[in-house]
Design a protein around this motif. Structure first.
Motif, PDB file in Angstrom:
ATOM      1  N   PHE A 286       0.824  -1.207   0.000  1.00 54.41           N
ATOM      2  CA  PHE A 286       0.000   0.000   0.000  1.00 54.41           C
ATOM      3  C   PHE A 286       0.857   1.254   0.000  1.00 54.41           C
ATOM      4  CE2 PHE A 286      -1.921   3.428   2.504  1.00 54.41           C
ATOM      5  CZ  PHE A 286      -3.025   3.711   1.714  1.00 54.41           C
ATOM      6  N   LEU A 287       1.914   1.260   0.847  1.00 57.10           N
ATOM      7  CA  LEU A 287       2.778   2.431   0.921  1.00 57.10           C
ATOM      8  C   LEU A 287       3.500   2.674  -0.405  1.00 57.10           C
ATOM      9  CD1 LEU A 287       4.283   2.015   4.502  1.00 57.10           C
ATOM     10  CD2 LEU A 287       2.576   3.678   3.749  1.00 57.10           C
TER      11      LEU A 287
ATOM     12  N   PHE B  64       0.773   3.981  -2.763  1.00 58.42           N
ATOM     13  CA  PHE B  64       0.395   5.346  -2.416  1.00 58.42           C
ATOM     14  C   PHE B  64       1.486   6.337  -2.812  1.00 58.42           C
ATOM     15  CE2 PHE B  64       0.365   8.927   0.524  1.00 58.42           C
ATOM     16  CZ  PHE B  64      -0.940   9.388   0.387  1.00 58.42           C
ATOM     17  N   SER B  65       2.752   5.964  -2.520  1.00 66.35           N
ATOM     18  CA  SER B  65       3.863   6.854  -2.872  1.00 66.35           C
ATOM     19  C   SER B  65       3.961   7.053  -4.377  1.00 66.35           C
ATOM     20  CB  SER B  65       5.176   6.278  -2.329  1.00 66.35           C
ATOM     21  OG  SER B  65       5.131   6.166  -0.921  1.00 66.35           O
TER      22      SER B  65
ATOM     23  N   TYR C 275       1.030   9.243  -5.457  1.00 64.83           N
ATOM     24  CA  TYR C 275       1.256  10.623  -5.016  1.00 64.83           C
ATOM     25  C   TYR C 275       2.213  11.329  -5.980  1.00 64.83           C
ATOM     26  CZ  TYR C 275       2.869  14.552  -2.197  1.00 64.83           C
ATOM     27  OH  TYR C 275       3.211  15.808  -1.763  1.00 64.83           O
TER      28      TYR C 275
END
Length: 485
Positions: free
Chosen positions: A82-83, A86-87, A90
């Protein structure tokens, strides 16, 4: 399993074959057997069977620990994925040059930075360098407009129309209605009149159609550009059009005679207090009004009393700051709308704001240009003298988010604007007509909006015999306007 009885108790003896029955046939894993230690103490219970059941319990404990470890590894893996996702998203959304993404990223930043209290929606989540690059567009537009001014020299005398003739009883106006109200689609208007006929004529013989409230019934009348006409007021020479799209809702007032327009200040502006537009309209016995100048508004708590720039009414200075660099928006003694860096010597009405939207028939703005998606108020004038006053609501999801200055410029241009300029917007934006607001403010008081320093107002026309009562002294103000452009 063998069963043996004696005098005091029943004993259960487990042999190896029976113990094997507790295992699953395919996996050879021990079943979920409840282990009761008391069983192993019973006489005749074999030590081998006891060790088997104890082993079953140990295997279950080990299996549970294994499952917990596997679950923990899965959770850590999911979090890491997920990170990473998400990164990546973004960075993609913040830095991508794909036109669609860049457009809405720009509008998001401009909209947040264009407010007094919600700039954190941009600064808390986006790099300052990205914000600065977007807001540079706004600074660039402002710099490019330095020195630009209105010029009416190429407008021939034949372009002007005597719009005082648009305010006559229907019996006189009907043969020339299409001449003075040429923005109205004649087919849709005739269909309305066939259905409503005499209902559309007021007690003084003037054509008067008013369905301008948000929840009023659609008249079915359209402009030649396809927008809904919600009011035709020949008493005052006003047509009100509904502006509507997926993201916005607002009104455009077409005022036939610019001589009826003026800047009116809040009654205690010199004392540092603004007023609701309703109060400014009523105290001047006007038929219509929109907000005009901006004002100092720290953290959204301003009372409308600290005006930006100067304001003149009837050729007299009302109040204001010196040194403001915003455009001067003025009406001349000849009732021509001028947009300039300095107040013209022949200005009878004036106030300041920016940016200019249309100058001398040329569009100056496209897209959001640094101003984002906001509630907006604008003023313009056509080559033949009609004033265009528009308010578009915003900051109200599910009803109206707002409009870019580029889109609103395009609308004014379509309706023939030769000059046009942006006015103060945001929670100050409001249009007031014939005794009530006909747009919805994004202020805490959505009906009457905020206190503002001044307003562009439209005096009652020759055919309007209405009045407002002053609640303090019961004095009535009647329309005595009689002027030609």
């Amino acid at each position: 399993m063998a069963e043996r009885h004696d005098e005091n108790e029943m004993e259960f003896l487990w042999d190896d074959e029976e113990l094997a029955s507790f295992r699953e046939p395919e996996t050879n894993r021990l079943l979920n057997v409840v282990y009761d230690e008391s069983i192993t103490r019973r006489p005749g219970f074999s030590e081998h069977a006891a060790r088997g059941i104890e082993g079953a319990g140990a295997d279950r404990s080990h299996a549970k620990k294994g499952r917990k470890r596997r679950l923990l590894r899965q959770l850590i893996g999911a979090l890491a994925a997920f990170l990473i996702f998400f990164s990546s998203m973004y960075c993609f959304l913040v830095y991508s040059d794909i036109p669609f993404i860049k457009k809405w990223r720009t509008i998001y930043i401009e909209t947040a930075m264009g407010t007094m209290t919600h700039q954190w929606l941009a600064t808390a989540f986006l790099p300052q360098s990205v914000i600065d690059s977007v807001m540079t567009d706004r600074t660039s537009v402002e710099q490019q407009q330095k020195g630009l001014s209105s010029y009416w020299g190429d407008v021939e005398d034949g372009d002007a129309v005597d719009y005082t003739l648009s305010m006559r009883p229907w019996s006189e106006l009907e043969p020339e209605f299409e001449t003075y109200y040429s923005e109205i689609n004649p087919t849709t208007f005739q269909a309305y009149m066939q259905e409503h006929g005499s209902e559309a004529i007021d007690e003084n013989g003037y054509l008067f159609i008013d369905e301008a409230d948000y929840d009023d019934e659609d008249t079915g009348i359209r402009t030649i550009y396809g927008d809904a006409v919600c009011a035709i007021d020949t008493r005052n020479g006003i047509v009100i059009v509904t502006l509507e799209d997926d993201s916005y809702y607002g009104k455009l007032a077409i005022v036939k005679n610019p001589a009826q327009a003026s800047v009116a200040a809040a009654s205690n502006l010199e004392g540092g207090e603004g007023e609701y537009i309703e109060d400014i309209v009523h105290s001047n016995n006007a038929i219509l009004g929109i907000n005009a100048s901006g004002f100092d508004d720290p953290d959204g708590t301003g009372n409308g009393g600290d005006i930006y720039g100067m304001a003149f009414s009837g050729g007299q200075r009302i109040v204001g700051r010196n040194g403001c660099t915003m455009k001067v928006i003025s009406l001349s003694q000849d009732n021509l709308l001028n947009i300039s860096d300095k107040k013209p010597s022949d200005a009878r009405e004036a106030m300041q704001f920016d940016p200019a939207l249309i100058l001398n028939g040329d569009l100056l703005i496209s897209g959001s240009s640094g101003w984002g998606l906001q509630p907006r108020t604008v003023i313009g004038q056509t080559r033949d003298g009609q004033l265009l006053l528009s308010v578009v609501d915003g900051r109200q999801p599910g009803y109206s988010l707002g409009i870019t200055i580029g889109d609103l410029s395009d609308i004014l241009y379509r309706y023939g604007a030769y000059q046009a300029c942006n006015l103060d917007g945001g929670s100050s934006s409001l249009m007031y007509y014939d005794g009530r607001p006909i747009t919805s403010s994004s202020a805490a008081d959505s009906t009457y909006g905020r206190h503002v320093p001044d307003a562009w107002i439209i005096a009652r026309g020759a055919g309007d015999f209405g009045s407002y009562e002053d609640e303090d002294d019961d004095t009535e103000w009647y329309s005595d306007w009689d002027s030609e452009w």
